[in-house]
Design a protein around this motif. Structure first.
Motif, PDB file in Angstrom:
ATOM      1  N   LEU A 330      11.164  54.992 -28.407  1.00  0.00           N
ATOM      2  CA  LEU A 330       9.785  55.009 -28.883  1.00  0.00           C
ATOM      3  C   LEU A 330       8.819  55.435 -27.780  1.00  0.00           C
ATOM      4  O   LEU A 330       7.842  56.147 -28.026  1.00  0.00           O
ATOM      5  CB  LEU A 330       9.387  53.626 -29.408  1.00  0.00           C
ATOM      6  CG  LEU A 330      10.124  53.127 -30.664  1.00  0.00           C
ATOM      7  CD1 LEU A 330       9.663  51.727 -31.023  1.00  0.00           C
ATOM      8  CD2 LEU A 330       9.919  54.084 -31.838  1.00  0.00           C
ATOM      9  N   ASN A 331       9.100  54.970 -26.561  1.00  0.00           N
ATOM     10  CA  ASN A 331       8.208  55.323 -25.445  1.00  0.00           C
ATOM     11  C   ASN A 331       8.279  56.819 -25.103  1.00  0.00           C
ATOM     12  O   ASN A 331       7.284  57.422 -24.686  1.00  0.00           O
ATOM     13  CB  ASN A 331       8.569  54.505 -24.206  1.00  0.00           C
ATOM     14  CG  ASN A 331       8.170  53.041 -24.353  1.00  0.00           C
ATOM     15  OD1 ASN A 331       7.219  52.735 -25.090  1.00  0.00           O
ATOM     16  ND2 ASN A 331       8.879  52.148 -23.693  1.00  0.00           N
ATOM     17  N   ARG A 332       9.450  57.441 -25.313  1.00  0.00           N
ATOM     18  CA  ARG A 332       9.629  58.852 -24.951  1.00  0.00           C
ATOM     19  C   ARG A 332       9.219  59.806 -26.080  1.00  0.00           C
ATOM     20  O   ARG A 332       8.908  60.968 -25.847  1.00  0.00           O
ATOM     21  CB  ARG A 332      11.091  59.121 -24.578  1.00  0.00           C
ATOM     22  CG  ARG A 332      11.529  58.449 -23.277  1.00  0.00           C
ATOM     23  CD  ARG A 332      12.847  59.034 -22.786  1.00  0.00           C
ATOM     24  NE  ARG A 332      13.874  58.970 -23.815  1.00  0.00           N
ATOM     25  CZ  ARG A 332      14.719  57.973 -23.977  1.00  0.00           C
ATOM     26  NH1 ARG A 332      14.660  56.932 -23.154  1.00  0.00           N
ATOM     27  NH2 ARG A 332      15.623  57.987 -24.922  1.00  0.00           N
ATOM     28  N   ASN A 333       9.238  59.309 -27.345  1.00  0.00           N
ATOM     29  CA  ASN A 333       9.026  60.178 -28.498  1.00  0.00           C
ATOM     30  C   ASN A 333       7.815  59.659 -29.285  1.00  0.00           C
ATOM     31  O   ASN A 333       7.898  58.638 -29.981  1.00  0.00           O
ATOM     32  CB  ASN A 333      10.282  60.188 -29.375  1.00  0.00           C
ATOM     33  CG  ASN A 333      10.232  61.300 -30.424  1.00  0.00           C
ATOM     34  OD1 ASN A 333       9.167  61.583 -30.987  1.00  0.00           O
ATOM     35  ND2 ASN A 333      11.380  61.911 -30.696  1.00  0.00           N
ATOM     36  N   SER A 334       6.683  60.375 -29.199  1.00  0.00           N
ATOM     37  CA  SER A 334       5.462  59.929 -29.886  1.00  0.00           C
ATOM     38  C   SER A 334       5.617  59.985 -31.404  1.00  0.00           C
ATOM     39  O   SER A 334       5.040  59.171 -32.131  1.00  0.00           O
ATOM     40  CB  SER A 334       4.264  60.785 -29.444  1.00  0.00           C
ATOM     41  OG  SER A 334       4.504  62.159 -29.729  1.00  0.00           O
ATOM     42  N   THR A 335       6.383  60.969 -31.899  1.00  0.00           N
ATOM     43  CA  THR A 335       6.595  61.082 -33.357  1.00  0.00           C
ATOM     44  C   THR A 335       7.320  59.861 -33.887  1.00  0.00           C
ATOM     45  O   THR A 335       6.962  59.287 -34.925  1.00  0.00           O
ATOM     46  CB  THR A 335       7.398  62.353 -33.684  1.00  0.00           C
ATOM     47  OG1 THR A 335       6.712  63.495 -33.160  1.00  0.00           O
ATOM     48  CG2 THR A 335       7.566  62.508 -35.189  1.00  0.00           C
ATOM     49  N   MET A 337       7.364  56.955 -32.527  1.00  0.00           N
ATOM     50  CA  MET A 337       6.463  55.812 -32.392  1.00  0.00           C
ATOM     51  C   MET A 337       5.501  55.750 -33.575  1.00  0.00           C
ATOM     52  O   MET A 337       5.257  54.696 -34.160  1.00  0.00           O
ATOM     53  CB  MET A 337       5.679  55.904 -31.080  1.00  0.00           C
ATOM     54  CG  MET A 337       4.639  54.801 -30.884  1.00  0.00           C
ATOM     55  SD  MET A 337       5.384  53.150 -30.763  1.00  0.00           S
ATOM     56  CE  MET A 337       5.995  53.234 -29.084  1.00  0.00           C
ATOM     57  N   ASP A 338       4.935  56.928 -33.952  1.00  0.00           N
ATOM     58  CA  ASP A 338       4.015  56.968 -35.083  1.00  0.00           C
ATOM     59  C   ASP A 338       4.707  56.558 -36.376  1.00  0.00           C
ATOM     60  O   ASP A 338       4.136  55.841 -37.207  1.00  0.00           O
ATOM     61  CB  ASP A 338       3.431  58.375 -35.218  1.00  0.00           C
ATOM     62  CG  ASP A 338       2.515  58.729 -34.043  1.00  0.00           C
ATOM     63  OD1 ASP A 338       2.023  57.773 -33.388  1.00  0.00           O
ATOM     64  OD2 ASP A 338       2.316  59.925 -33.789  1.00  0.00           O
ATOM     65  N   LYS A 341       5.185  52.761 -36.403  1.00  0.00           N
ATOM     66  CA  LYS A 341       3.931  52.084 -36.695  1.00  0.00           C
ATOM     67  C   LYS A 341       3.615  52.140 -38.191  1.00  0.00           C
ATOM     68  O   LYS A 341       3.135  51.161 -38.783  1.00  0.00           O
ATOM     69  CB  LYS A 341       2.789  52.712 -35.910  1.00  0.00           C
ATOM     70  CG  LYS A 341       2.833  52.435 -34.416  1.00  0.00           C
ATOM     71  CD  LYS A 341       1.669  53.117 -33.709  1.00  0.00           C
ATOM     72  CE  LYS A 341       1.688  52.855 -32.215  1.00  0.00           C
ATOM     73  NZ  LYS A 341       0.570  53.549 -31.538  1.00  0.00           N
TER      74      LYS A 341
END
Length: 398
Positions: A330-335, A337-338, A341
């Protein structure tokens, strides 16, 4: 033996004394060769005396048995001897440990010369009022007895000069120490004016000089009438034939004694339960021990428990590693992470109303159950606030 153990258990509750204190006291009693039922009788008198004087039981049994051994008194007189010791302590305004030190030094000498126990006690209480207590008082009194029993040198000459027969004096002391000392005073007063320098020097010489004469001077300065009162009081206590220590019934009615007795009774209960449960626990241990042994042998051969624990640890480690990897993703991949969420938000929107509805239902049910009690709750709250306000008003008054 069982009878002694049962007697001590009963005594714990009867006298409000701890097991350890009675055990220490019984050691002194048995060391003085009072055994079995006789020993219990002596110990009971000492325990009552210790409560009466608020003294250490070991010291109390020490002084009691010292008196009884030196004067060869039977256990049946234990309460009477204890009463005479208490009388002596009271008359001399001293503590029991002061008397213990005094008697240890004086009694072997006085008993050997046949001087009455009550006369020794009366002399020591009189000396205590003069400020001479403890071992020093016992030493001074023993030195005086030795010199008057068998005078030598200047003391022997001084007796002869005053017309005193040393044998008659020794025999008088065995009958009555006050009479013996009065015999000395009367003889010297035939030659010198009482209170004069010559009179005092003659008295001191007969008593054996500055060291041996300390006890006699202290007693005579207090007055032979005081000595007689103190010896009579001790003798009266010895003659009473008491079963218990004087005023034992009154002592038992005091609050402190009742608290001690309650505490001691709980101790007896614990000991009794422990004694009854010990055989059962022993048999249980006998049954369990082979099972434990067989289990350990099985585990040593198969290592089943060890392997299971190892697998559990490995599983937990893998779960932690998986969570750590997911967080890193999640920390490396913003997609990613979104997306995570969004999933959590949707989940919250679905679950939150259900949780609120459930809590509301629970609140309604709780209110329905508590509704009949609500007036009482409000009343208690009002009273509590009123009391609190009154306390604050008193605290801040003026």
């Amino acid at each position: 033996c069982n009878a002694v153990s049962a007697g001590i258990l009963k005594m714990i509750a009867d006298t409000g004394t701890s097991t350890q204190q009675l055990a220490d006291g019984m050691f002194n009693v048995e060391s003085s060769l009072h055994l079995g039922a006789s020993g219990l009788r002596v110990l009971e008198a000492a325990a009552q005396g210790a409560k009466a004087e608020n003294s250490d039981l070991a010291q109390t049994t020490d002084v009691l048995t010292t008196a009884m051994v030196n004067y060869r008194l039977p256990a049946s007189q234990a309460a009477d001897v204890m009463n005479s010791l208490i009388t002596t302590v009271a008359a001399g305004k001293m503590h029991m440990d002061d008397l213990t030190g005094s008697l240890k030094n004086a009694l072997p000498v006085s008993a050997a010369f046949g001087i009455k126990l009550s006369d020794v006690e009366g002399a020591l209480s009189t000396m205590a009022n003069a400020g001479d207590r403890g071992t020093s008082a016992g030493t001074h009194l023993a030195m005086m007895f030795k010199m008057l029993e068998s005078p030598v040198g200047a003391a022997k000459k001084a007796m002869a000069d005053m017309g005193i027969d040393s044998i008659d004096l020794a025999n008088t002391l065995r009958t009555s120490v006050p009479d013996g000392l009065k015999m000395i005073q009367d003889a010297v007063s035939q030659h010198f004016v009482p209170g004069s320098v010559e009179y005092n020097r003659a008295i001191l010489a007969i008593l054996g000089g500055s060291k041996s004469g300390v006890a006699g001077l202290e007693i005579m300065n207090q007055g032979l009438k005081v000595l007689g009162q103190n010896t009579d009081a001790a003798a009266a206590a010895l003659r009473k034939g008491s079963k218990d220590v004087e005023n034992w019934g009154t002592i038992q009615d005091t609050f402190n004694f009742k608290m001690d007795r309650a505490k001691a009774s709980m101790e007896v209960l614990g000991i009794t339960l422990g004694t009854e449960l010990l055989p059962i626990l022993g048999r249980l241990a006998d049954q369990v021990a082979p099972l434990v042994t067989r289990f350990l042998d099985w585990e040593n051969k198969t290592h089943t428990v060890q392997n299971a624990l190892r697998s559990l640890v490995d599983g937990i480690t893998n779960i932690i590693s998986g969570i750590g990897g997911f967080v890193d993703l999640l920390n490396r991949n913003s997609t990613a992470m979104d997306l995570f969420k969004s999933i959590l938000t949707a989940f919250a929107l679905v679950v939150a109303p259900l949780v609120v509805m459930g809590l509301a239902s629970m609140a309604v049910a709780a209110y329905a159950a508590m509704a009949p009690m609500l007036p009482f709750v409000i009343l208690i709250g009002v009273l509590a606030l009123a009391i609190f306000g009154l306390i604050q008003l008193i605290r801040n008054w003026g």
